[in-house]
Write a protein that holds these residues in place. Sequence first.
Motif, PDB file in Angstrom:
ATOM      1  N   THR A 137       0.824  -1.212   0.000  1.00  0.00           N
ATOM      2  CA  THR A 137       0.000   0.000   0.000  1.00  0.00           C
ATOM      3  C   THR A 137       0.856   1.259   0.000  1.00  0.00           C
ATOM      4  N   SER A 138       2.141   1.118   0.332  1.00  0.00           N
ATOM      5  CA  SER A 138       3.009   2.296   0.417  1.00  0.00           C
ATOM      6  C   SER A 138       4.128   2.297  -0.602  1.00  0.00           C
ATOM      7  N   THR A 139       4.250   1.235  -1.392  1.00  0.00           N
ATOM      8  CA  THR A 139       5.422   1.128  -2.263  1.00  0.00           C
ATOM      9  C   THR A 139       5.068   0.978  -3.733  1.00  0.00           C
ATOM     10  N   GLY A 140       3.831   1.224  -4.089  1.00  0.00           N
ATOM     11  CA  GLY A 140       3.460   1.128  -5.491  1.00  0.00           C
ATOM     12  C   GLY A 140       3.967   2.312  -6.302  1.00  0.00           C
ATOM     13  N   ALA A 141       3.937   2.164  -7.581  1.00  0.00           N
ATOM     14  CA  ALA A 141       4.397   3.243  -8.462  1.00  0.00           C
ATOM     15  C   ALA A 141       3.532   4.487  -8.285  1.00  0.00           C
ATOM     16  N   ASN A 142       4.200   5.641  -8.315  1.00  0.00           N
ATOM     17  CA  ASN A 142       3.526   6.943  -8.200  1.00  0.00           C
ATOM     18  C   ASN A 142       2.685   7.066  -6.915  1.00  0.00           C
ATOM     19  N   GLY A 143       3.155   6.402  -5.884  1.00  0.00           N
ATOM     20  CA  GLY A 143       2.470   6.509  -4.607  1.00  0.00           C
ATOM     21  C   GLY A 143       1.227   5.664  -4.482  1.00  0.00           C
ATOM     22  N   GLY A 144       0.913   4.860  -5.485  1.00  0.00           N
ATOM     23  CA  GLY A 144      -0.271   4.007  -5.409  1.00  0.00           C
ATOM     24  C   GLY A 144       0.040   2.698  -4.714  1.00  0.00           C
ATOM     25  N   ALA A 145      -0.930   1.802  -4.752  1.00  0.00           N
ATOM     26  CA  ALA A 145      -0.757   0.510  -4.104  1.00  0.00           C
ATOM     27  C   ALA A 145      -0.181  -0.505  -5.079  1.00  0.00           C
ATOM     28  N   ASP A 146       0.674  -1.407  -4.565  1.00  0.00           N
ATOM     29  CA  ASP A 146       1.228  -2.499  -5.351  1.00  0.00           C
ATOM     30  C   ASP A 146       0.672  -3.795  -4.771  1.00  0.00           C
ATOM     31  N   THR A 147      -0.293  -4.371  -5.447  1.00  0.00           N
ATOM     32  CA  THR A 147      -0.943  -5.570  -4.930  1.00  0.00           C
ATOM     33  C   THR A 147      -0.279  -6.845  -5.415  1.00  0.00           C
ATOM     34  N   GLU A 148       0.829  -6.737  -6.114  1.00  0.00           N
ATOM     35  CA  GLU A 148       1.559  -7.924  -6.572  1.00  0.00           C
ATOM     36  C   GLU A 148       2.281  -8.543  -5.390  1.00  0.00           C
ATOM     37  N   PHE A 191       3.892   0.879  16.747  1.00  0.00           N
ATOM     38  CA  PHE A 191       2.762  -0.033  16.600  1.00  0.00           C
ATOM     39  C   PHE A 191       2.381  -0.177  15.136  1.00  0.00           C
ATOM     40  N   GLN A 192       2.289  -1.419  14.669  1.00  0.00           N
ATOM     41  CA  GLN A 192       1.706  -1.733  13.376  1.00  0.00           C
ATOM     42  C   GLN A 192       0.865  -2.984  13.547  1.00  0.00           C
ATOM     43  N   PRO A 193      -0.464  -2.867  13.436  1.00  0.00           N
ATOM     44  CA  PRO A 193      -1.309  -4.057  13.601  1.00  0.00           C
ATOM     45  C   PRO A 193      -0.940  -5.146  12.607  1.00  0.00           C
ATOM     46  N   CYS A 194      -1.201  -6.380  13.006  1.00  0.00           N
ATOM     47  CA  CYS A 194      -1.016  -7.484  12.063  1.00  0.00           C
ATOM     48  C   CYS A 194      -1.861  -7.204  10.823  1.00  0.00           C
ATOM     49  N   PRO A 195      -1.292  -7.311   9.635  1.00  0.00           N
ATOM     50  CA  PRO A 195      -2.064  -6.976   8.431  1.00  0.00           C
ATOM     51  C   PRO A 195      -3.282  -7.860   8.212  1.00  0.00           C
ATOM     52  N   THR A 196      -3.311  -9.041   8.833  1.00  0.00           N
ATOM     53  CA  THR A 196      -4.517  -9.867   8.692  1.00  0.00           C
ATOM     54  C   THR A 196      -5.734  -9.181   9.310  1.00  0.00           C
ATOM     55  N   THR A 197      -5.511  -8.247  10.245  1.00  0.00           N
ATOM     56  CA  THR A 197      -6.643  -7.584  10.911  1.00  0.00           C
ATOM     57  C   THR A 197      -7.290  -6.519  10.034  1.00  0.00           C
ATOM     58  N   VAL A 198      -6.659  -6.180   8.920  1.00  0.00           N
ATOM     59  CA  VAL A 198      -7.237  -5.191   7.994  1.00  0.00           C
ATOM     60  C   VAL A 198      -7.394  -5.799   6.610  1.00  0.00           C
ATOM     61  N   THR A 199      -7.668  -7.079   6.557  1.00  0.00           N
ATOM     62  CA  THR A 199      -7.779  -7.812   5.292  1.00  0.00           C
ATOM     63  C   THR A 199      -8.761  -7.155   4.331  1.00  0.00           C
ATOM     64  N   ARG A 200      -9.899  -6.705   4.826  1.00  0.00           N
ATOM     65  CA  ARG A 200     -10.907  -6.103   3.953  1.00  0.00           C
ATOM     66  C   ARG A 200     -10.363  -4.887   3.212  1.00  0.00           C
ATOM     67  N   GLN A 201      -9.402  -4.190   3.812  1.00  0.00           N
ATOM     68  CA  GLN A 201      -8.831  -3.006   3.184  1.00  0.00           C
ATOM     69  C   GLN A 201      -7.725  -3.361   2.190  1.00  0.00           C
ATOM     70  N   LEU A 202      -7.164  -4.567   2.312  1.00  0.00           N
ATOM     71  CA  LEU A 202      -5.981  -4.924   1.529  1.00  0.00           C
ATOM     72  C   LEU A 202      -6.278  -5.715   0.265  1.00  0.00           C
ATOM     73  N   VAL A 203      -7.262  -6.604   0.340  1.00  0.00           N
ATOM     74  CA  VAL A 203      -7.519  -7.510  -0.786  1.00  0.00           C
ATOM     75  C   VAL A 203      -8.241  -6.755  -1.889  1.00  0.00           C
ATOM     76  N   ASP A 204      -7.647  -6.746  -3.051  1.00  0.00           N
ATOM     77  CA  ASP A 204      -8.204  -6.026  -4.185  1.00  0.00           C
ATOM     78  C   ASP A 204      -9.577  -6.595  -4.560  1.00  0.00           C
ATOM     79  N   GLY A 205     -10.566  -5.713  -4.657  1.00  0.00           N
ATOM     80  CA  GLY A 205     -11.904  -6.135  -5.059  1.00  0.00           C
ATOM     81  C   GLY A 205     -12.705  -6.806  -3.961  1.00  0.00           C
ATOM     82  N   TRP A 206     -12.278  -6.616  -2.690  1.00  0.00           N
ATOM     83  CA  TRP A 206     -12.998  -7.265  -1.592  1.00  0.00           C
ATOM     84  C   TRP A 206     -14.454  -6.811  -1.549  1.00  0.00           C
TER      85      TRP A 206
END
Length: 795
Positions: free
Chosen positions: A455-466, A590-605
């Motif tokens: 979410t922080s390292t995609g091109a042009n400041g976007g998300a990289d879901t690869e 503090f950084q929550p476990c990313p599994t706790t924000v799955t709905r925000q991370l998975v593309d097309g959720w």
Amino acid sequence: MTATPHAPVGAASAAAATAPLSANALTGKRRLAFASFVDENYLPGFLALLRSLALSNPGVCEDFIVLHDDLRPQSVASIRALHPRVRFHRVDAARYDSYEKGDQDNYLVRKAYFILDVFRLRDYDTIITLDTDMVVLGDLSELLQLREGLAAVPQFFYGQHKLNSGLLVIQREYLSDEFCARIDATGRSGDYELDKHDQGILNSVLDGDFVHLDSRYNFVKRRLSGDKPVPDDTAILHFTGRHKPWQGGESGYTQAEDRWREFELSDAEFYAAYMAVSGAMHHDLVVKYGTEHVARTGDVESARKVAHAHINAGGFQEAADILGSVHIPVDDTWPHEVLGHALMSVSRYEEAKVQLHLAAGSPVRAATSFGRLAQIAWIHGDDSAAHAYAMQGLAVDPTHRPNRLMRLRTQGHDLPAPREGRPEDQLAHVAFYMPQQGNAGDKLLPESVRLAVGTSTGANGGADTETGDRRWHSIHAHRLFDKAALERVNARRGLVIGGGGLFIPDTAPNGNSAWQWNVPDENLNAIDVPIVVYAVGFNAFDGQSYRAGRFNSSLRQLVERSAFFALRNHGSIEKVRALLPASLHDKVRFQPCPTTVTRQLVDGWSDPAPGQRENTVMINAAYDRAGLRFGHDYAHFLAEMAKAVRALDRHAEVQCVAHSLDDEKIAFDLRREHDVSLPVIPMYDFDNDAIRDTYARTKLVIGMRGHAGMIPFGCGTPIISLISHPKMAYFLRDIDRPEWGVSVHDKNLGSVLTERALGLLDDHAGSVADVHGRQQELWKVTQSNAADLRAILGA
């Protein structure tokens, strides 16, 4: 409002401002102790009691409180030699001198009241008192499992209304100022049977209101008058009366006194007797008695037992030391295998291989030894040798699970490596990459970390879901991070370490870091790309310990070298900061476990509509390190879970969801012990999409594993945590929902769990909305951290 990277969420702000809670306070695990009043005259009896307790219950080692008014240093040393967890408590004698007594001048009468000081102890949930003229002959597990009231055996001569105070099982509600005030008032008034001393006071105060135990738990000598034999089922034999065995005894009780003399041993005889017992043995007792026995005798089998106990507690160097101190015959294969295990766990790999090859000469030890040799080869990146060793192990035992998993893990060892993207486009990623049929939570974690960092390292400041090999270079945390691995990392844009509970001493022990990443200091310090530690957890159980010097040094260097160091809950932050110099505290965020924000991370959720959810409740129980999770309370836990399942099954189908193969045990045990059947969902066989989809479609998850709570929560599903590890409470505290957890030790677990589950199900839409709201707070922290990662790692 966007949270700052260091800001706690919800109730965590208040929690962070207070001293860290003990693991016991977080998990609700009961603290138990034995207690006796001891003076110089009764010391021989007490020493025999200690020996009898260890020999009759070799798997039990709780604190032993020695109440006393004065003991000589030599007597204290004699007691300490027989028990590793003794605590001394001096009685306030003046308090009891104010009581009305039948004979104020008799010193025995005066001291008979001192055992009442046990009710002034406040550190325990259950205390079992034992008179010093007792010996333990049988299993006391029933007493250790008691949860209600004040329990005792009724007096032999006076019927069921009065108790014999030689043995008491006291629960916390009696360890109170209010009950002590009642004792004091009765003692000072003299309104009790004066010739019965402490026992008279308790009978007056209780007036028959006590839990009646079977007489075998306080079998008084008078029952054996006429030289009768001690019944075989006697658990505790009590030498009541004036004549004590260590003072010469009494005519007519020869067979009873012979049983007492079984425990009239020298320290050396006692240590040898304990090390010769069969069955479960407690770590603390094995180490206490076995270490001294081995030092005196050089006994190899005892050294193996002590080493095995050390290994089970994460003391791998101690295990190597004690087995290295004795001469192991070439054909004595079991000690060789245990020594090989210890040596590989402290990264003395070449020495370990020698020991394991010796052990592999026995068909009984061969499969395990080949499995460990395969693990060593795999750690060093030699998949071909690892595969060959696994096949040798399977030739001996085709059912050996570690060898089967290693065969699967390395079955493509002769195929070309998969093509990756360009190094300059990649991030290296150290993680625990779970193999086939591994823990479902650990299987999902690497991908979740990559999605979150993306979410922080995609091109042009976007998300990289690869999340595949084009953008990521995988490094298994358990493989040796050698010079070749270092070169590969330094050719990438940066290094991400996470997620999961990588700070744990025993999952993949090594001597290089003493935590899961097998990295030598020199290679860690030679990394010249940005290091990001992302959502790692401090996962030690209550009762586990690290090799403090090695772990603390490795941890400090990692924090110093990291450009970003974030832990997944504030409990872990508290633990880690306590191990670091103050100058590094602010680096730990503090950084929550990313599994706790799955709905925000998975593309097309897409969240399931209310009608799309299945009418199911999923239950997960964990069985790794079961002794640390349940203590003496597993039977209680199982019975209470049976009550909850029966109640919930009237509202939804209750299922067992197994993150790992061992998690299916609850289904087997409920069926066998309580005739409760649960269908089993083998989540360990699922891929990541299936894990997320399954948890998104159920209505409620009741889970004991950390990720049996965090993953469904991240998918928007209400949860209740069965708390057997502090990390469960840490997470609920961070989201300001402690009521979503219940201790596995809770006296009323079944009813509490049912009430809370039905509350979430009855207003399910509101419960889901609450989960979404809590998750949004964690997402704010993740987004805030993403801004810093963008500057550190770039696009």
